[in-house]
Design an enzyme around this catalytic site. Sequence first.
Site, PDB file in Angstrom:
ATOM      1  N   ASP A   1     151.685 100.741 -21.750  1.00  0.00           N
ATOM      2  CA  ASP A   1     150.902 101.522 -22.721  1.00  0.00           C
ATOM      3  C   ASP A   1     151.527 102.901 -22.922  1.00  0.00           C
ATOM      4  O   ASP A   1     152.254 103.398 -22.056  1.00  0.00           O
ATOM      5  CB  ASP A   1     149.475 101.748 -22.191  1.00  0.00           C
ATOM      6  CG  ASP A   1     148.602 100.507 -22.259  1.00  0.00           C
ATOM      7  OD1 ASP A   1     148.968  99.534 -22.938  1.00  0.00           O
ATOM      8  OD2 ASP A   1     147.534 100.532 -21.621  1.00  0.00           O
ATOM      9  N   MET A   2     151.193 103.550 -24.036  1.00  0.00           N
ATOM     10  CA  MET A   2     151.631 104.933 -24.231  1.00  0.00           C
ATOM     11  C   MET A   2     150.436 105.865 -24.020  1.00  0.00           C
ATOM     12  O   MET A   2     149.366 105.613 -24.559  1.00  0.00           O
ATOM     13  CB  MET A   2     152.227 105.116 -25.626  1.00  0.00           C
ATOM     14  CG  MET A   2     152.969 106.416 -25.802  1.00  0.00           C
ATOM     15  SD  MET A   2     154.316 106.651 -24.615  1.00  0.00           S
ATOM     16  CE  MET A   2     155.635 105.703 -25.356  1.00  0.00           C
TER      17      MET A   2
ATOM     18  N   ARG B   1     154.518  97.573 -29.440  1.00  0.00           N
ATOM     19  CA  ARG B   1     153.181  97.594 -30.039  1.00  0.00           C
ATOM     20  C   ARG B   1     153.074  98.882 -30.849  1.00  0.00           C
ATOM     21  O   ARG B   1     153.500  99.945 -30.381  1.00  0.00           O
ATOM     22  CB  ARG B   1     152.136  97.589 -28.920  1.00  0.00           C
ATOM     23  CG  ARG B   1     150.712  97.712 -29.425  1.00  0.00           C
ATOM     24  CD  ARG B   1     149.778  98.234 -28.343  1.00  0.00           C
ATOM     25  NE  ARG B   1     149.477  97.300 -27.301  1.00  0.00           N
ATOM     26  CZ  ARG B   1     149.108  97.685 -26.071  1.00  0.00           C
ATOM     27  NH1 ARG B   1     149.051  98.963 -25.745  1.00  0.00           N
ATOM     28  NH2 ARG B   1     148.822  96.782 -25.161  1.00  0.00           N
TER      29      ARG B   1
ATOM     30  N   ALA C   1     145.451 107.426 -29.496  1.00  0.00           N
ATOM     31  CA  ALA C   1     144.059 107.582 -29.061  1.00  0.00           C
ATOM     32  C   ALA C   1     143.749 108.918 -28.393  1.00  0.00           C
ATOM     33  O   ALA C   1     142.607 109.159 -28.015  1.00  0.00           O
ATOM     34  CB  ALA C   1     143.705 106.450 -28.100  1.00  0.00           C
TER      35      ALA C   1
ATOM     36  N   THR D   1     145.714  97.257 -34.410  1.00  0.00           N
ATOM     37  CA  THR D   1     144.808  98.059 -35.234  1.00  0.00           C
ATOM     38  C   THR D   1     143.627  97.197 -35.665  1.00  0.00           C
ATOM     39  O   THR D   1     143.737  95.971 -35.703  1.00  0.00           O
ATOM     40  CB  THR D   1     145.530  98.609 -36.490  1.00  0.00           C
ATOM     41  OG1 THR D   1     144.622  99.425 -37.230  1.00  0.00           O
ATOM     42  CG2 THR D   1     146.064  97.507 -37.395  1.00  0.00           C
TER      43      THR D   1
HETATM   44  C1  LIG Z   1     145.444  96.392 -28.485  1.00  0.00           C
HETATM   45  C2  LIG Z   1     145.420  97.888 -28.568  1.00  0.00           C
HETATM   46  C3  LIG Z   1     146.190  98.618 -27.696  1.00  0.00           C
HETATM   47  C4  LIG Z   1     146.193 100.009 -27.774  1.00  0.00           C
HETATM   48  N1  LIG Z   1     147.035 100.723 -26.964  1.00  0.00           N
HETATM   49  C5  LIG Z   1     147.126 102.056 -27.111  1.00  0.00           C
HETATM   50  C6  LIG Z   1     148.090 102.816 -26.391  1.00  0.00           C
HETATM   51  O1  LIG Z   1     148.880 102.285 -25.593  1.00  0.00           O
HETATM   52  N2  LIG Z   1     148.122 104.159 -26.578  1.00  0.00           N
HETATM   53  C7  LIG Z   1     147.284 104.781 -27.469  1.00  0.00           C
HETATM   54  O2  LIG Z   1     147.372 106.002 -27.635  1.00  0.00           O
HETATM   55  N3  LIG Z   1     146.354 104.081 -28.151  1.00  0.00           N
HETATM   56  C8  LIG Z   1     146.262 102.745 -28.003  1.00  0.00           C
HETATM   57  N4  LIG Z   1     145.329 102.043 -28.732  1.00  0.00           N
HETATM   58  C9  LIG Z   1     144.278 102.772 -29.505  1.00  0.00           C
HETATM   59  C10 LIG Z   1     144.731 103.156 -30.891  1.00  0.00           C
HETATM   60  O3  LIG Z   1     145.664 104.213 -30.790  1.00  0.00           O
HETATM   61  C11 LIG Z   1     143.543 103.602 -31.750  1.00  0.00           C
HETATM   62  O4  LIG Z   1     142.906 104.689 -31.149  1.00  0.00           O
HETATM   63  C12 LIG Z   1     142.512 102.534 -31.999  1.00  0.00           C
HETATM   64  O5  LIG Z   1     143.086 101.283 -32.164  1.00  0.00           O
HETATM   65  C13 LIG Z   1     141.655 102.846 -33.259  1.00  0.00           C
HETATM   66  O6  LIG Z   1     142.471 102.879 -34.379  1.00  0.00           O
HETATM   67  P1  LIG Z   1     142.581 101.721 -35.476  1.00  0.00           P
HETATM   68  O7  LIG Z   1     144.027 101.418 -35.641  1.00  0.00           O
HETATM   69  O8  LIG Z   1     141.748 100.564 -35.116  1.00  0.00           O
HETATM   70  O9  LIG Z   1     142.145 102.406 -36.816  1.00  0.00           O
HETATM   71  P2  LIG Z   1     140.873 103.254 -37.236  1.00  0.00           P
HETATM   72  O10 LIG Z   1     141.194 103.802 -38.570  1.00  0.00           O
HETATM   73  O11 LIG Z   1     140.463 104.184 -36.150  1.00  0.00           O
HETATM   74  O12 LIG Z   1     139.771 102.142 -37.358  1.00  0.00           O
HETATM   75  C14 LIG Z   1     139.754 101.154 -38.378  1.00  0.00           C
HETATM   76  C15 LIG Z   1     138.391 100.473 -38.326  1.00  0.00           C
HETATM   77  O13 LIG Z   1     138.298  99.736 -37.108  1.00  0.00           O
HETATM   78  C16 LIG Z   1     137.023  99.873 -36.505  1.00  0.00           C
HETATM   79  N5  LIG Z   1     137.159 100.511 -35.178  1.00  0.00           N
HETATM   80  C17 LIG Z   1     138.221 101.181 -34.691  1.00  0.00           C
HETATM   81  N6  LIG Z   1     138.020 101.585 -33.428  1.00  0.00           N
HETATM   82  C18 LIG Z   1     136.775 101.161 -33.103  1.00  0.00           C
HETATM   83  C19 LIG Z   1     135.982 101.259 -31.930  1.00  0.00           C
HETATM   84  N7  LIG Z   1     136.402 101.884 -30.840  1.00  0.00           N
HETATM   85  N8  LIG Z   1     134.751 100.714 -31.969  1.00  0.00           N
HETATM   86  C20 LIG Z   1     134.294 100.064 -33.059  1.00  0.00           C
HETATM   87  N9  LIG Z   1     135.011  99.939 -34.193  1.00  0.00           N
HETATM   88  C21 LIG Z   1     136.232 100.473 -34.225  1.00  0.00           C
HETATM   89  C22 LIG Z   1     136.199 100.715 -37.435  1.00  0.00           C
HETATM   90  O14 LIG Z   1     135.468  99.835 -38.263  1.00  0.00           O
HETATM   91  C23 LIG Z   1     137.225 101.457 -38.263  1.00  0.00           C
HETATM   92  O15 LIG Z   1     136.740 101.738 -39.520  1.00  0.00           O
HETATM   93  C24 LIG Z   1     145.338 100.663 -28.707  1.00  0.00           C
HETATM   94  C25 LIG Z   1     144.582  99.912 -29.593  1.00  0.00           C
HETATM   95  C26 LIG Z   1     144.622  98.540 -29.549  1.00  0.00           C
HETATM   96  C27 LIG Z   1     143.823  97.771 -30.549  1.00  0.00           C
END
Ligand SMILES: Cc1cc2nc3c(=O)[nH]c(=O)nc-3n(C[C@H](O)[C@H](O)[C@H](O)COP(=O)(O)OP(=O)(O)OC[C@H]3O[C@@H](n4cnc5c(N)ncnc54)[C@H](O)[C@@H]3O)c2cc1C
Length: 304
Positions: A130-131, A181, A186, A223
């Site tokens: 992970d990052m 990935r 986050a 995402t």
């Molecule tokens: C498999 C996976 C691995 C990840 N690994 C990392 C990592 O290594 N390092 C890192 O910095 N980040 C990581 N993340 C988190 C990522 O950076 C985002 O913070 C997170 O995925 C929310 O962004 P989004 O791309 O879904 O888009 P957004 O624009 O935030 O969300 C799009 C839509 O998805 C839904 N949604 C998003 N998040 C949520 C939630 N928590 N609860 C309910 N609905 C939600 C909402 O409906 C929103 O409108 C990871 C995410 C995933 C899915």
Amino acid sequence: MILRRAILAGADSANVRAFVDRYGMQLGGARFVAGTTLDEAVEVLRRLDDQGLLTNTTILGEHVEEEAEARAVADSYEVVLDRLAAARLRTNVALKLTHLGLDFGEEVAYANVEQVVRKAAAVGNFIRIDMEESKWVDATLRIYRRLREAGHDNVGTVLQAYLYRTPEDLESLLDLKPNLRLVKGAYLEPPEIAHPLKQDVDAAYERLLERMLTECSYVAVATHDERLIERTSDLALQHALGLERFGFQMLFGVRTGLQLELLRRGYSVLVATPYGPEWYPYLMRRLAERPANVLFVARNLVKR
Ligand SMILES: Cc1cc2nc3c(=O)[nH]c(=O)nc-3n(C[C@H](O)[C@H](O)[C@H](O)COP(=O)(O)OP(=O)(O)OC[C@H]3O[C@@H](n4cnc5c(N)ncnc54)[C@H](O)[C@@H]3O)c2cc1C
């Protein structure tokens, strides 16, 4: 954005932490976390596997206090890998280098992650690094490169679209034909380092996506953003990419309907399904991403 900052800042508060440690699992943690023990996690992973979803798992935790603790985490991951193999689950492992001792230096983290990567290779599994916060990006990318140059191919890492540096990082990794990935990011990063506006993060994600899909050996499009998911599907068609070149990844408990719909459309969908007693910072990041989740937790509070 203000609420996101408040939640991420609240994550550091001792009072908030004490409350959530005590009640969080009942109040909503269980929606995002597959339990506190490996046994509980295996049950959840089996259910997801039965639905046709791929999974990864993580022992929740970051920033250990002692080197010995980080070594113990590496040993625990060996146990997890054996258990996943015995259970014949299609589950790989995602881990954090700070959990494996990065605070004690790169050599400590490297030795521990290499131990886990070797074990994963022995049981035919894969490790995703992970990052984390921006101050760890250089070390993480160096460790990833070192692992690959040492001949470990069953390892990948993560790039965060919100960081200005990421397009350059991507170019610097391409000679490895990496398995990456792509996420939005986050953590709470200052505007000198990361795009502060959501629309800029989304645009950066889209630009990186095309380059990664055409240049990387595999791209995990992580995402829940339907627009970016459809963009991936279009790009895959346009560049005639097979399903061995990319897959979607989402979080356990988030957009479950969308996960199943993509599966029905024939895509590979992996659900990131962490477990463990130290789920607090993970839960806080999930709440910060979507403040409506705070309402979900609050409703459970009222129902009690
Ligand atoms: C498999 C996976 C691995 C990840 N690994 C990392 C990592 O290594 N390092 C890192 O910095 N980040 C990581 N993340 C988190 C990522 O950076 C985002 O913070 C997170 O995925 C929310 O962004 P989004 O791309 O879904 O888009 P957004 O624009 O935030 O969300 C799009 C839509 O998805 C839904 N949604 C998003 N998040 C949520 C939630 N928590 N609860 C309910 N609905 C939600 C909402 O409906 C929103 O409108 C990871 C995410 C995933 C899915």
